[in-house]
Design an enzyme around this catalytic site. Structure first.
Site, short mmCIF file in Angstrom:
data_model
loop_
_atom_site.label_atom_id
_atom_site.label_comp_id
_atom_site.label_asym_id
_atom_site.label_seq_id
_atom_site.Cartn_x
_atom_site.Cartn_y
_atom_site.Cartn_z
N ASP A 28 68.11 96.53 -3.04
CA ASP A 28 67.93 95.28 -2.32
C ASP A 28 66.43 95.17 -2.05
O ASP A 28 65.89 95.95 -1.26
CB ASP A 28 68.73 95.30 -1.02
N TYR A 43 62.87 78.69 -0.76
CA TYR A 43 62.60 79.27 -2.07
C TYR A 43 61.22 78.86 -2.57
O TYR A 43 60.40 79.70 -2.96
CB TYR A 43 63.68 78.83 -3.06
N ALA A 72 58.60 77.61 -0.94
CA ALA A 72 57.51 78.08 -0.09
C ALA A 72 57.25 79.57 -0.30
O ALA A 72 56.09 80.01 -0.36
CB ALA A 72 57.84 77.80 1.38
N SER A 73 58.31 80.35 -0.44
CA SER A 73 58.13 81.79 -0.65
C SER A 73 57.55 82.08 -2.03
O SER A 73 56.76 83.03 -2.19
CB SER A 73 59.45 82.53 -0.45
N LYS A 74 57.90 81.28 -3.03
CA LYS A 74 57.31 81.46 -4.36
C LYS A 74 55.84 81.05 -4.36
O LYS A 74 55.02 81.64 -5.08
CB LYS A 74 58.09 80.67 -5.41
#
Length: 250
Positions: free
Chosen positions: A62, A152, A154-156
């Protein structure tokens, strides 16, 4: 005579996110092209079967857990001796309107998509060869966000900035950010609310964000592996940003 710009035979590769989608296709393609593979993902039951077929190793991981990352990378590094390439395809894609995206969801998206990828590289540094390559999957939509996927995207975007820092501080390491467009045969929609997806799909279609045809997952996987071959065959240059988008149909 094999083409060194396509040849990855003997390359020792850690594929993170190998239980499904692009990561699964990468594992199959890498083995068929003669690479030695170590596979990591959360679903160890699916991963174990695949690893047995490919004469590789399976590691439950994980990527939101830093200690799990460290354990797996050290296991793979010890088994291989060194790593020639890392391919990171894991992603958390929570589908929710931004006002419905809670604090925990934001943190998990960042921990998987941005911080997790960076921690894999950080932990792997002692095992990387002089001519090693890191291929990190990002999103084709960074800078052009779709409705309902704020965490998704924003984190990328954060991942992209992190990779720029990796290149700045470790120019000896070929770090390739691959922005992947819509691709068939992935599990990106797994677990998403179907009613919400129907609403989002209508919004994406209205904004022209639904391609007539998606990229084939095997083509995406082989293109990413070829980036490894090209970078290792041409060590004085690096293709630091690559966009893999569906080819427009006539």
């Amino acid at each position: 005579m094999s083409d060194r710009h396509a040849n990855i035979a003997g390359t020792r590769i850690l594929i993170v996110g190998a239980s499904s989608g692009i990561g699964h296709a990468l594992a199959l393609a890498a083995h068929s092209r003669g690479a030695r593979v170590a596979l990591a993902a959360r679903r160890i039951d699916r991963l174990g079967q695949l690893a047995a077929e490919l004469d590789g190793s399976a590691h439950e991981l994980d990527v939101s857990d830093p200690h799990a990352i460290e354990d797996v990378v050290h296991q793979v590094g010890a088994a291989f001796g060194q790593l020639d390439a890392i391919v990171f395809t894991s992603a958390a894609v929570p589908f929710a309107l931004i006002e419905d995206t809670d604090y925990t969801t934001w943190l998990h998206a960042y921990s998987v998509n941005a911080v997790g990828a960076s921690h894999v590289l950080r932990t792997a540094l002692p095992y990387l060869t002089e001519n090693s390559v890191a291929v990190i999957a990002s999103s084709h939509d960074v800078g052009h966000p779709r409705v309902g996927v704020a965490a998704y995207h924003a984190s990328k975007a954060a991942l992209d900035e992190i990779l720029r820092s990796w290149r700045a501080e470790h120019p000896e390491l070929a770090v390739i950010r691959v922005s992947v467009g819509p691709t068939e045969g992935t599990e990106i929609l797994r677990g998403a609310d179907r009613d919400l997806l129907a609403d989002l799909y209508r919004a994406w279609a209205h904004q022209g964000q639904i391609p007539a045809k998606m990229s084939a997952v095997d083509d995406v996987a082989n293109a990413m592996l070829s980036l490894v071959a090209v970078a290792r065959a041409n060590p004085s240059v690096v293709t630091d940003i690559v966009h893999l988008a569906p080819r427009a149909s006539r």
